[in-house]
Design an enzyme around this catalytic site. Sequence first.
Site, mmCIF file in Angstrom:
data_model
loop_
_atom_site.group_PDB
_atom_site.id
_atom_site.type_symbol
_atom_site.label_atom_id
_atom_site.label_comp_id
_atom_site.label_asym_id
_atom_site.label_seq_id
_atom_site.Cartn_x
_atom_site.Cartn_y
_atom_site.Cartn_z
ATOM 1 N N ASP A 185 -6.190 0.694 0.829
ATOM 2 C CA ASP A 185 -6.232 0.845 2.281
ATOM 3 C C ASP A 185 -7.569 0.318 2.787
ATOM 4 O OD1 ASP A 185 -8.085 2.749 1.557
ATOM 5 O OD2 ASP A 185 -7.112 4.418 2.579
ATOM 6 N N LYS A 243 0.829 -1.207 0.000
ATOM 7 C CA LYS A 243 0.000 0.000 0.000
ATOM 8 C C LYS A 243 0.862 1.256 0.000
ATOM 9 C CE LYS A 243 -1.344 2.424 3.339
ATOM 10 N NZ LYS A 243 -1.850 2.964 4.622
#
Length: 214
Positions: free
Chosen positions: A140, A122
């Site tokens: 996320d 991420k």
Amino acid sequence: MKVTQTIRKKQLEILENTYAGAVPELIFNSPFELLISVILSAQCTDKRVNAVTKKLFPIANTPEKFLALGQTKLEELIKPCGFFRSKSKNILAACEMLIKNFNGEVPNTFDELVKLPGVGRKTANVVTSVAFKVPAIAVDTHVFRISNRLQLATGDTPLEVELGLQKIIPREKWSDAHHWLIWHGRKICKARQPLCRECPLIDVCPSKQEVKQN
């Protein structure tokens, strides 16, 4: 509701029209500051990270200056972000690697970024996308939740959702779509109490009845 490709296309159109021009909430002035901010944002709100970095970055905004702080001082400065001991260790280790392997500069490729301590998929996607304008979809908690609720891309892991989103969203819109989904999650499709009555996607959302009952 059976979610077809036509419905997914409509979902994306609504998201784009609603959140056109959406940008990151994190405040930063360089790729390095962005990297640090994203590491700090794990299990923490961007608003709190911004409050911490507002005090942190005037003191230290390069790998060399972070190492000069030392772990004890860094822990003290980033404590409000939570998990401050592990985050400080990772940040200092990443700073050492940046100096040793990358001349103190943040690398601009995903494969190099994920080698840094504390940098997962991420974080690497956010940095490559936001700092270096490389199309990427960082998954996320907001992106993961919204994608599954809309059945835009379903999966049990962030990677599964990321790959699913890549298949249905044009590559040139990956980075923008990441922000559409994040802002929708923050403003409307919240984790515990989604605001379905205010949602522009209610007519194309397969989860609307389910979430209304929760």
